[in-house]
Design a protein around this motif. Sequence first.
Motif: not given
Length: 343
Positions: A3-12, A70-75, A80-84, A95-99
């Motif tokens: 697995a590869l995480f973008i981020g990885g040190t936050g609460t979740i 990706d834990f730090i994608a907000f826009q 689009e960058r991740d897709y490329r 993708f970590i979205s939000s309730a």
Amino acid sequence: MRALFIGGTGTISAAISRQLLEEGHELYLINRGNRSETLPEGVHSIIADIGDEDRVKELLGDMKFDVVADFIAFQKKQLERDYRLFKGRCSQFIFISSASAYQKPLSDYRITEGTPLSNPYWEYSRNKIEGEEYLMKLYREEGFPVTIVRPSHTYDERSVPLGVHGDKGSYQVIKRMMEGKPVIIHGDGTSLWTMTHNSDFARGFIGLMDNIHAIGEAVQITSDESLTWNQAYEAIARALDVPLIAIHVSSEFLDASSDEYDFKGGLIGDKANTVVFDNQKLKRLVPGFTAKVRYDQGIRQTVDYILSHPECQREDLEFDAWCDAVVDAITEAAEKVKSVRKK
């Protein structure tokens, strides 16, 4: 699993990273290395700014992964960058979205993944919705293997989950409790909310990883426990062994009384709404999943950790002064109305 995480040190993500490594999986993290001291032993660290797409592509080389999250994608542009970067490089993209993306105001307090997505109060939530729509279009039209995860209010040992707090975290509210000062609870404190310990979230998340049944799906991960905000604050006070001195203030007043804190989004667009999450979909995809950490037990662990770790005790004098001003204004208004009636 690789697995590869973008981020990885936050609460979740930190809890997920720890549990993955404990289970013997291979984990890579892309981050800027600012919190390298918090990385668990055994992780493969790729030091880079994910925004530097060419550099990240160079560092990845020909590597492929079972899961990229990706834990730090907000826009949308970040996705689009991740897709490329990861098209053809992973078997699942999470993708970590939000309730908070669920409709506000709610037509039904019982939340499922089928609840409409619409939040006119919070740009953060609208950006998450746009990201979900972009990725699901890629899934439908190109088969891009996306899974969308919607967390709600998730906490760890470093921060007490609150409705009203400043920009420096939760400690100032704890300090006010310990000093015998009133703390602000939005509304009348009787709306229902759900707080999920990050260890519980991590087990649900890992169950969705490399899971063929999760591809093309949106899944919420929360505890099944619902509490009123009054109960939540009472549990914090009990953990501190102090009485709770609460003052209830409408979310609209809090929003109107501050240009610095985003209560329109954070309260009116999120925490002021009664929500009860239905996790049947998660349990169907991850058989045997159940949240194990009851809020009053988890919050006691959090309070103990904060009080024994000075680095978690970040004072916020500006927020403290703002709280005093709100309390004084509400108290004075009540006294003024009573005096008018007596005349």
